[in-house]
Design a protein around this motif. Structure first.
Motif, PDB file in Angstrom:
ATOM      1  N   ASP A 141       0.825  -1.215   0.000  1.00  0.00           N
ATOM      2  CA  ASP A 141       0.000   0.000   0.000  1.00  0.00           C
ATOM      3  C   ASP A 141       0.860   1.265   0.000  1.00  0.00           C
ATOM      4  N   TYR A 142       1.979   1.214   0.717  1.00  0.00           N
ATOM      5  CA  TYR A 142       2.874   2.372   0.795  1.00  0.00           C
ATOM      6  C   TYR A 142       4.322   1.907   0.643  1.00  0.00           C
ATOM      7  N   SER A 157       9.170   3.654  -7.985  1.00  0.00           N
ATOM      8  CA  SER A 157       7.818   4.192  -8.122  1.00  0.00           C
ATOM      9  C   SER A 157       7.248   3.877  -9.504  1.00  0.00           C
ATOM     10  N   LYS A 161       4.132   1.322  -9.583  1.00  0.00           N
ATOM     11  CA  LYS A 161       2.833   1.919  -9.936  1.00  0.00           C
ATOM     12  C   LYS A 161       2.204   1.237 -11.143  1.00  0.00           C
ATOM     13  N   SER A 166      -2.622   1.659  -7.100  1.00  0.00           N
ATOM     14  CA  SER A 166      -3.074   2.362  -5.892  1.00  0.00           C
ATOM     15  C   SER A 166      -1.943   2.655  -4.905  1.00  0.00           C
ATOM     16  N   LYS A 168       1.023   4.172  -2.788  1.00  0.00           N
ATOM     17  CA  LYS A 168       1.441   5.534  -2.463  1.00  0.00           C
ATOM     18  C   LYS A 168       2.952   5.530  -2.196  1.00  0.00           C
ATOM     19  N   VAL A 170       6.144   7.491  -0.710  1.00  0.00           N
ATOM     20  CA  VAL A 170       6.484   8.537   0.258  1.00  0.00           C
ATOM     21  C   VAL A 170       7.994   8.756   0.258  1.00  0.00           C
ATOM     22  N   ASP A 213       4.312  10.733  -4.189  1.00  0.00           N
ATOM     23  CA  ASP A 213       2.991  11.213  -3.765  1.00  0.00           C
ATOM     24  C   ASP A 213       3.060  12.185  -2.596  1.00  0.00           C
ATOM     25  N   SER A 214       3.997  11.993  -1.686  1.00  0.00           N
ATOM     26  CA  SER A 214       4.108  12.891  -0.537  1.00  0.00           C
ATOM     27  C   SER A 214       5.515  12.843   0.024  1.00  0.00           C
ATOM     28  N   VAL A 251       3.228   8.388   8.782  1.00  0.00           N
ATOM     29  CA  VAL A 251       2.264   7.912   7.782  1.00  0.00           C
ATOM     30  C   VAL A 251       1.141   7.145   8.472  1.00  0.00           C
TER      31      VAL A 251
END
Length: 458
Positions: A141-142, A157, A161, A166, A168, A170, A213-214, A251
């Protein structure tokens, strides 16, 4: 778990393969590597396995710890140049600027800049992505990644992806780095941070910001303290790995706040740990450095202060109430020394010179081994451990004998020496000889066992 103890082994192996296959380098090539440190180590190790005596010049920041410099030298780096920590790459004093200036002098040299898009690292990151997917049954998920050049986070990434839309991504950076502020219209002014091998003073071309994403910024204090916790848990990872777990916790907190507890599914989060703690014995693993640099939170400060100070509560060597030392002159015979050791149950004897000044010591094992090896070898001065004068580095060896077993620098231990300092001494040595300030008289012999017994009695 990589041979060079960092993720940069993957980058280096891929780049070396490309250089060899393209016939860009050979054993006569001069290779210039501007890097944050780990990449240089990985590259040197890889090149030395493929090329005989490669000429590698590494350009690394000033803040790189001495352990990495030693490892670079051992790995085959021909020359090492330090660059300023916060220099922007366009300047002549930056690592890339220095590399370009050297190339002007030596046009045939090859610059290997890991922040350049000229390298194809897709194969090594396809392999890493496959490892991650296999380990998690394809459910991530992350992904949380500390970022410096951006290669790892950008490649992973893009690959992940495509497999898991979906997911994410970081990015983690230190406070003072510029990634988090990149999208703002403000002028970005980087500030110095201490943790090595993540963060940057600019956004390199190898970092695709659209694939992240962040961002989470982590302070040096948070990173160091969390890394020390990881080490206690059996994960000897560097401070940038500690920063990754700090980001992980942030997170988790943001996910919890965004969801009601009843509907919250546990996310599967993968964290990348860039390197090992073994690189940082003078910083991350050094209690004095942690305290003096203000890198300990309240919990770590209490633990360190307790182990360094509270345990001994201002006691000094005098409080140990050691028995009076028995010294022997350096012209004492081995058999006499051994008889004295057996009679008094001594394992070591301090040795004094003609002016009664402490010049060294001898152990029972050394005496027995000398007698067994050569019964005619008679005087302890030929077999004792000699103390080296810390000021001028000279050593005293009795009457010029060349049969001295070994030499140790002498650190002054007096009755007034705090036990906290004595405890630090025993981190390197097994036995201490207590003298007056002039080293004229040996007053006592102390071991770590004496220290432990004193604490137990208290």
């Amino acid at each position: 778990m990589n041979p060079g103890s960092s993720i940069k082994d993957r980058h280096a192996s891929s780049i070396i393969k490309e250089l060899i296959e393209s016939d860009t380098i050979n054993e006569n090539s001069k290779i210039i590597v501007p890097s944050s440190g780990n990449f240089c180590i990985s590259l040197c190790m890889g090149l030395c396995n493929l090329i005989k005596s490669p000429k590698v010049l590494c350009i690394v920041p000033e803040k790189i710890c001495p352990e990495k410099i030693s490892l670079l030298k051992s790995s085959g780096a021909d020359e090492i140049i330090r660059s300023l920590d916060l220099e922007i790459p366009g300047s002549e004093q930056s690592s890339v600027g220095i590399a370009q200036n050297i190339k002007k002098i030596s046009p045939s040299s090859v610059i290997i800049n890991e922040e350049s898009n000229s390298w194809d690292l897709s194969s090594c990151f396809e392999m890493l992505a496959t490892e991650l997917l296999d380990s998690t049954e394809g459910k991530i998920d992350y992904l949380i990644v500390p970022v410096d050049t951006g290669n790892t986070i950008s490649y992973l990434s893009k690959i992940l992806k495509e497999k898991i839309p979906s997911i994410k991504i970081v990015g983690v950076e230190p406070e003072g780095s510029v990634f988090n502020e990149f999208k703002s219209n403000k002028k970005i002014i980087p500030k110095k941070w201490l943790v090595e091998d993540y963060g940057n003073v600019h956004v390199p071309e190898t970092l695709n910001m659209s694939l992240v994403d962040s961002w989470v910024q982590v302070s040096d204090l948070e990173a160091f303290c969390m890394s020390r916790k990881l080490i206690k848990c059996g994960i000897p990872a560097g401070a940038s790995s500690g920063a990754t777990i700090v980001a992980f916790n942030k997170v988790i907190s943001s996910i919890t706040m965004a969801s009601s507890s009843s509907n919250l599914n546990k996310p599967r989060i993968v964290c990348i740990f860039p390197d090992s703690s073994k690189f940082y014995s003078s910083t991350l693993l050094n209690d004095d450095y942690i305290l003096n640099s203000g890198l300990a939170d309240r919990e770590l400060t209490e633990n360190l202060y307790s182990s360094l100070v509270n345990k001994y509560r201002a006691a000094s060597v005098e409080d140990l109430q050691l028995p009076e030392a028995v010294s022997v002159p350096e012209n004492t015979t081995l058999s006499s020394a051994l008889n004295l050791m057996f009679e008094r149950d001594f394992s070591h004897l301090p040795v004094i010179g003609p002016n009664r000044k402490l010049v060294g010591y001898i152990s029972r094992n050394s005496v027995e081994a000398a007698i067994n090896a050569n019964p005619e070898s008679n005087l302890i001065r030929d077999h004792m451990h000699v103390f080296v004068n810390k000021i001028d580095g000279s050593s005293r060896s009795g009457n010029g004998s060349t049969k001295i077993k070994s030499s140790n620098s002498y650190q002054l231990i007096t009755p007034e020496t705090p036990l906290s300092e004595l405890a630090k001494f025993f981190e390197k040595f097994s036995i201490a000889f207590v003298t007056d300030y002039t080293r004229k008289f040996c007053l006592g012999v102390v071991t770590k066992q004496d220290l432990l017994q004193f604490i137990e009695r208290r």
